[in-house]
Design a protein around this motif. Structure first.
Motif, PDB file in Angstrom:
ATOM      1  N   MET A 155      -5.890 -11.904  -2.606  1.00  0.00           N
ATOM      2  CA  MET A 155      -6.924 -11.071  -3.234  1.00  0.00           C
ATOM      3  C   MET A 155      -7.849 -10.505  -2.166  1.00  0.00           C
ATOM      4  SD  MET A 155      -9.688 -12.107  -6.193  1.00  0.00           S
ATOM      5  CE  MET A 155     -10.556 -13.255  -5.106  1.00  0.00           C
ATOM      6  N   SER A 156      -8.014  -9.181  -2.167  1.00  0.00           N
ATOM      7  CA  SER A 156      -8.895  -8.548  -1.193  1.00  0.00           C
ATOM      8  C   SER A 156     -10.350  -8.760  -1.584  1.00  0.00           C
ATOM      9  CB  SER A 156      -8.599  -7.049  -1.108  1.00  0.00           C
ATOM     10  OG  SER A 156      -9.021  -6.399  -2.294  1.00  0.00           O
ATOM     11  N   ASN A 157     -11.232  -8.575  -0.614  1.00  0.00           N
ATOM     12  CA  ASN A 157     -12.654  -8.794  -0.884  1.00  0.00           C
ATOM     13  C   ASN A 157     -13.280  -7.671  -1.697  1.00  0.00           C
ATOM     14  OD1 ASN A 157     -12.783  -6.766   1.018  1.00  0.00           O
ATOM     15  ND2 ASN A 157     -13.644  -8.040   2.646  1.00  0.00           N
ATOM     16  N   THR A 158     -12.481  -6.652  -2.035  1.00  0.00           N
ATOM     17  CA  THR A 158     -12.988  -5.578  -2.899  1.00  0.00           C
ATOM     18  C   THR A 158     -12.699  -5.858  -4.371  1.00  0.00           C
ATOM     19  OG1 THR A 158     -10.928  -4.333  -2.627  1.00  0.00           O
ATOM     20  CG2 THR A 158     -12.726  -3.835  -1.098  1.00  0.00           C
ATOM     21  N   THR A 201       2.097 -13.715   1.157  1.00  0.00           N
ATOM     22  CA  THR A 201       1.250 -14.481   2.068  1.00  0.00           C
ATOM     23  C   THR A 201       1.766 -14.424   3.504  1.00  0.00           C
ATOM     24  OG1 THR A 201       2.444 -16.513   1.470  1.00  0.00           O
ATOM     25  CG2 THR A 201       0.421 -16.023   0.263  1.00  0.00           C
ATOM     26  N   SER A 202       3.084 -14.439   3.680  1.00  0.00           N
ATOM     27  CA  SER A 202       3.650 -14.406   5.030  1.00  0.00           C
ATOM     28  C   SER A 202       3.395 -13.078   5.729  1.00  0.00           C
ATOM     29  CB  SER A 202       5.164 -14.669   4.979  1.00  0.00           C
ATOM     30  OG  SER A 202       5.439 -15.941   4.457  1.00  0.00           O
ATOM     31  N   ASN A 203       3.241 -12.014   4.928  1.00  0.00           N
ATOM     32  CA  ASN A 203       3.031 -10.681   5.493  1.00  0.00           C
ATOM     33  C   ASN A 203       1.597 -10.188   5.311  1.00  0.00           C
ATOM     34  OD1 ASN A 203       5.878  -9.539   6.355  1.00  0.00           O
ATOM     35  ND2 ASN A 203       6.194 -10.666   4.446  1.00  0.00           N
ATOM     36  N   ASN A 204       0.709 -11.117   4.974  1.00  0.00           N
ATOM     37  CA  ASN A 204      -0.724 -10.802   4.844  1.00  0.00           C
ATOM     38  C   ASN A 204      -0.991  -9.651   3.874  1.00  0.00           C
ATOM     39  OD1 ASN A 204      -1.548 -12.764   6.835  1.00  0.00           O
ATOM     40  ND2 ASN A 204      -0.784 -11.362   8.408  1.00  0.00           N
ATOM     41  N   LYS A 205      -0.284  -9.662   2.757  1.00  0.00           N
ATOM     42  CA  LYS A 205      -0.488  -8.635   1.741  1.00  0.00           C
ATOM     43  C   LYS A 205      -1.584  -9.086   0.772  1.00  0.00           C
ATOM     44  CE  LYS A 205       2.948  -6.191   3.347  1.00  0.00           C
ATOM     45  NZ  LYS A 205       2.684  -4.950   4.124  1.00  0.00           N
ATOM     46  N   GLN A 206      -2.560  -8.227   0.579  1.00  0.00           N
ATOM     47  CA  GLN A 206      -3.645  -8.531  -0.343  1.00  0.00           C
ATOM     48  C   GLN A 206      -3.876  -7.350  -1.275  1.00  0.00           C
ATOM     49  OE1 GLN A 206      -6.999  -9.762   2.179  1.00  0.00           O
ATOM     50  NE2 GLN A 206      -6.481 -11.883   1.685  1.00  0.00           N
ATOM     51  N   PHE A 207      -4.390  -7.665  -2.458  1.00  0.00           N
ATOM     52  CA  PHE A 207      -4.565  -6.654  -3.492  1.00  0.00           C
ATOM     53  C   PHE A 207      -5.991  -6.658  -4.019  1.00  0.00           C
ATOM     54  CE2 PHE A 207      -0.413  -8.662  -3.671  1.00  0.00           C
ATOM     55  CZ  PHE A 207       0.424  -7.587  -3.438  1.00  0.00           C
ATOM     56  N   ASN A 222       6.962  -1.486  -3.280  1.00  0.00           N
ATOM     57  CA  ASN A 222       6.163  -0.570  -2.475  1.00  0.00           C
ATOM     58  C   ASN A 222       6.193  -0.945  -0.996  1.00  0.00           C
ATOM     59  OD1 ASN A 222       4.279   1.603  -2.075  1.00  0.00           O
ATOM     60  ND2 ASN A 222       2.632   0.098  -1.973  1.00  0.00           N
ATOM     61  N   PHE A 223       6.216  -2.239  -0.723  1.00  0.00           N
ATOM     62  CA  PHE A 223       6.191  -2.706   0.663  1.00  0.00           C
ATOM     63  C   PHE A 223       7.570  -2.659   1.327  1.00  0.00           C
ATOM     64  CE2 PHE A 223       2.565  -5.535  -0.963  1.00  0.00           C
ATOM     65  CZ  PHE A 223       1.619  -4.569  -0.674  1.00  0.00           C
ATOM     66  N   THR A 224       8.634  -2.727   0.539  1.00  0.00           N
ATOM     67  CA  THR A 224       9.972  -2.863   1.131  1.00  0.00           C
ATOM     68  C   THR A 224      10.818  -1.598   1.058  1.00  0.00           C
ATOM     69  OG1 THR A 224      10.814  -3.796  -0.955  1.00  0.00           O
ATOM     70  CG2 THR A 224      10.040  -5.356   0.719  1.00  0.00           C
ATOM     71  N   ILE A 225      10.447  -0.644   0.228  1.00  0.00           N
ATOM     72  CA  ILE A 225      11.167   0.630   0.175  1.00  0.00           C
ATOM     73  C   ILE A 225      10.579   1.567   1.233  1.00  0.00           C
ATOM     74  CG2 ILE A 225      11.592   2.700  -1.219  1.00  0.00           C
ATOM     75  CD1 ILE A 225      11.689   0.911  -3.677  1.00  0.00           C
ATOM     76  N   TYR A 226      11.422   2.159   2.032  1.00  0.00           N
ATOM     77  CA  TYR A 226      10.953   3.031   3.107  1.00  0.00           C
ATOM     78  C   TYR A 226      10.097   4.166   2.540  1.00  0.00           C
ATOM     79  CZ  TYR A 226      10.947   6.163   7.124  1.00  0.00           C
ATOM     80  OH  TYR A 226      10.549   6.973   8.160  1.00  0.00           O
ATOM     81  N   GLY A 227       8.883   4.285   3.037  1.00  0.00           N
ATOM     82  CA  GLY A 227       7.974   5.326   2.566  1.00  0.00           C
ATOM     83  C   GLY A 227       7.157   4.921   1.360  1.00  0.00           C
TER      84      GLY A 227
END
Length: 285
Positions: free
Chosen positions: A90-93, A125-131, A175-180
């Motif tokens: 979870m992002s701080n926003t 978590t391994s790729n530091n993805k936050q929402f 969104n993270f794994t499809i190119y573009g």
């Protein structure tokens, strides 16, 4: 002695069998359906020789029902953050109150009990993805992911089901794994993105025995899911195993969901994210 307690939930399943003919002796296929979650509490001695009055706590609540936080001259037990899973993604926003955070935490905990859900969360978590998590009580769906601002909106976390959050986390994975990224498919290809997420969601809930509606209301679709999962016991690991019927059922999905009729199918956009997730997991294949 100072005891530390951890509470977790174990899913309890029952078997449901489907017969093509009521007079058949053998079912066409069977699957497990979730009945309820059994709550288990385990305690252990942390070896600290700490407080004796409030020896056992679970997420800041004493196991005998007392609240040990700040409850005595010895300082009580340290408070444990009850939303550790959510805080990591979870992002701080984000704009959530504590009750909403704890409701989402429970959903994440249940998602993580499955091999595919655990793999999905581990990727984040391994790729530091936050929402940016936010509440939109006016939305129709239970949850929605927006690839433009990388946000997850929820109608009401307290009433949302597990698979709704699983599906939106998978949309983020797409969104993270499809190119573009998937923003390029907001018009042409949008049905591809949505149907892939629906298929892996349906496979997830059928293999895990989670009750829920399917993306396509048709016996042939259910039988297709049963075939690709070997009777709802494993996850499909290659597109070749489902390719012959995949776009046929995508068309049927669009027919049953007219909102996607204005989103042309991209015939070259295969469900690569689904197989990437499955093959990175320790799920049976």
């Amino acid at each position: 002695m100072s005891l530390v307690c951890t509470t977790y939930e174990i899913p309890v399943y029952s078997e449901v069998c489907v017969y093509e003919d009521p007079e058949d002796d053998e079912p066409a296929y069977c699957y497990q359906t979730l009945e309820y979650y059994e709550t288990i509490t385990d305690c252990y001695d942390d070896g600290s020789g700490g407080p004796t009055g409030n020896d056992c706590y679970d997420y800041g609540i004493n196991c005998d029902g007392e609240d040990p936080i700040g409850g005595g001259g010895d300082g009580g037990n340290p408070e444990i953050d009850p939303t550790t899973l959510l805080d990591a993604i979870m992002s701080n926003t984000s704009t959530l109150n504590q009750a909403q955070k704890e409701a989402i935490e429970q959903l994440l905990n249940k998602i993580g009990l499955s091999c595919i859900g655990n793999s999905l969360y581990d990727y984040m978590t391994s790729n530091n993805k936050q929402f940016k998590f936010q509440i939109n009580s006016a939305m129709n769906a239970q949850a929605a992911y927006n690839p433009v601002d990388n946000s997850i909106s929820m109608k009401n976390p307290s009433t949302a089901d597990i698979q709704s959050l699983f599906e939106e986390l998978f949309h983020a994975y797409q969104n993270f794994t499809i190119y573009g990224g998937t923003s390029q498919y907001l018009i042409s290809g949008r049905a591809n993105i949505e149907f892939e997420a629906k298929v892996i969601r349906d496979v997830y809930q059928l293999v895990e025995g989670i009750a829920g509606s399917l993306a396509v209301t048709d016996d042939d679709y259910t039988n297709w899911l049963s075939k690709m999962t070997d009777g709802f016991t494993k996850f499909p690991s290659s597109y070749s195993s489902i390719s012959s019927e995949y776009f046929n059922f995508m068309n049927l999905f669009i027919q049953q969901n007219p909102g996607y009729e204005q989103a042309p199918i991209d015939p070259n956009l295969n469900p690569s994210s689904m197989f990437s997730l499955v093959n990175s997991s320790d799920c049976p294949k």
